[in-house]
Design a protein around this motif. Structure first.
Motif: not given
Length: 321
Positions: A92-99, A199-205, A250-256, A301-305
């Motif tokens: 389980l991972t929960v991310v609210v408003a970027g945190d 921040d993109t790409p954010g913390e590495y998972i 595969h993406a190793h971050s939730y902020s990509i 919009d790929p810059s925002e999604y």
């Protein structure tokens, strides 16, 4: 006369008998029962050589760590901890408003209806194998409905401009009030707002933790790009294809963002209504060019999604000859 004549012979016999006894004693001391005693160092070396190495194998040739040997893998290849008192376990991972929410700090104790592992901040355990997602989240101070989510005194609604609420289980969007958890489920809950600071790409998972995947189609004038080619494999630790396969990504971050992800690939650049592939830029504003950039069938919009688990990406370029 007779006694003197035999005296030298007795002396010789005595000497022969003593010599025979000495030789016999020496043989017994050197050879014992005819078997040899192994040298201690040789024995230890042979024992070490016969014992297989039980340490995990780690490979880093794809730009991020994979561990094999001692890990238990879940439904999508991620390490899933288990607990003897639980009826079901998952991620389980929960991310609210970027945190990201620190779930361990909100968790009830082991053996409760639902709790987070003390050693793994993303591993959940449940004493009830068929518990609704919303009920499980409520034990963590998160109230989730079909279109709303409340946490830490804030309520977020999908009806608000720029706000989206996503609850996904194994890559599928679900209604948290209706979907019940099953053993091995990987749950992602994300709330995005128009004013969140990310921040993109954010913390590495790490690879053995819960990360996100999804299918992709990329076509240019009817020719589908093959992401199984070497140049697309494991190119960046945050976003890549791997194992010689062109699907899934595969993406190793939730902020990509989708734009950032695609631009990590060799020879590819994607922006709003524009695609560059192998040195040619296709602009959707040109009368003879159509550029389609969709996620799950909807134009984005790929810059925002921001990519989410299970997202199906579709990028198509068509030109009139």
């Amino acid at each position: 006369m007779t006694t003197d004549r035999w005296r030298p012979r007795r002396r010789i016999l005595t000497l022969l008998l003593v010599g025979l006894l000495v030789v016999s004693a020496g043989c017994a001391g050197l050879g014992g029962d005819g078997t040899s005693t192994p040298d201690a160092e040789t024995d230890a070396a042979e024992t070490d050589a016969a014992t297989p190495d039980s340490s995990p194998e780690s490979t880093t040739d794809d730009g991020h760590e994979h561990t094999h040997g001692n890990e238990t893998e879940g439904t999508s290849g991620n390490d899933t901890s288990t607990n003897a008192s639980a009826e079901a376990d998952g991620k389980l991972t929960v991310v609210v408003a970027g945190d990201e929410v620190a779930l361990q700090e909100q968790s009830q104790s082991e053996g409760s209806a639902f709790w987070i592992d003390v050693d793994d901040p993303h591993a959940w355990h449940a004493s009830d194998a068929e518990q609704p997602v919303a009920e499980a989240l409520s034990t963590l101070g998160i109230d989730a409905g079909p279109d709303e989510l409340s946490y830490d005194g804030e309520t977020y609604s999908a009806g608000d401009d720029g706000t989206s609420i996503n609850v996904r289980v194994n890559g599928e969007e679900v209604d948290p009030t209706e979907h019940t958890l099953s053993d091995g489920d990987e749950v992602w809950v994300t709330v995005e707002t128009a004013d969140m600071d990310v921040d993109t790409p954010g913390e590495y998972i790490k690879a053995d933790q819960q990360h996100i995947h999804g299918p992709i189609t990329f076509e240019v004038d009817g020719e589908e790009v093959d992401f199984s080619e070497d140049r697309y494999q494991s190119g960046h630790q945050h976003f890549h294809f791997e194992g010689g396969s062109g699907n899934p990504w595969h993406a190793h971050s939730y902020s990509i963002t989708l734009e950032w992800a695609m631009n990590t690939l060799e020879g590819i650049e994607v922006s709003e209504n524009s695609v560059t592939y192998d040195g040619t830029t296709y602009d959707g504003s040109d009368s003879d060019t159509t550029v389609t950039i969709e996620v799950n069938g909807e134009s984005v919009d790929p810059s925002e999604y921001f990519l989410k688990d299970g997202d199906s990406v579709n990028i198509v370029v068509e030109t009139e000859e």
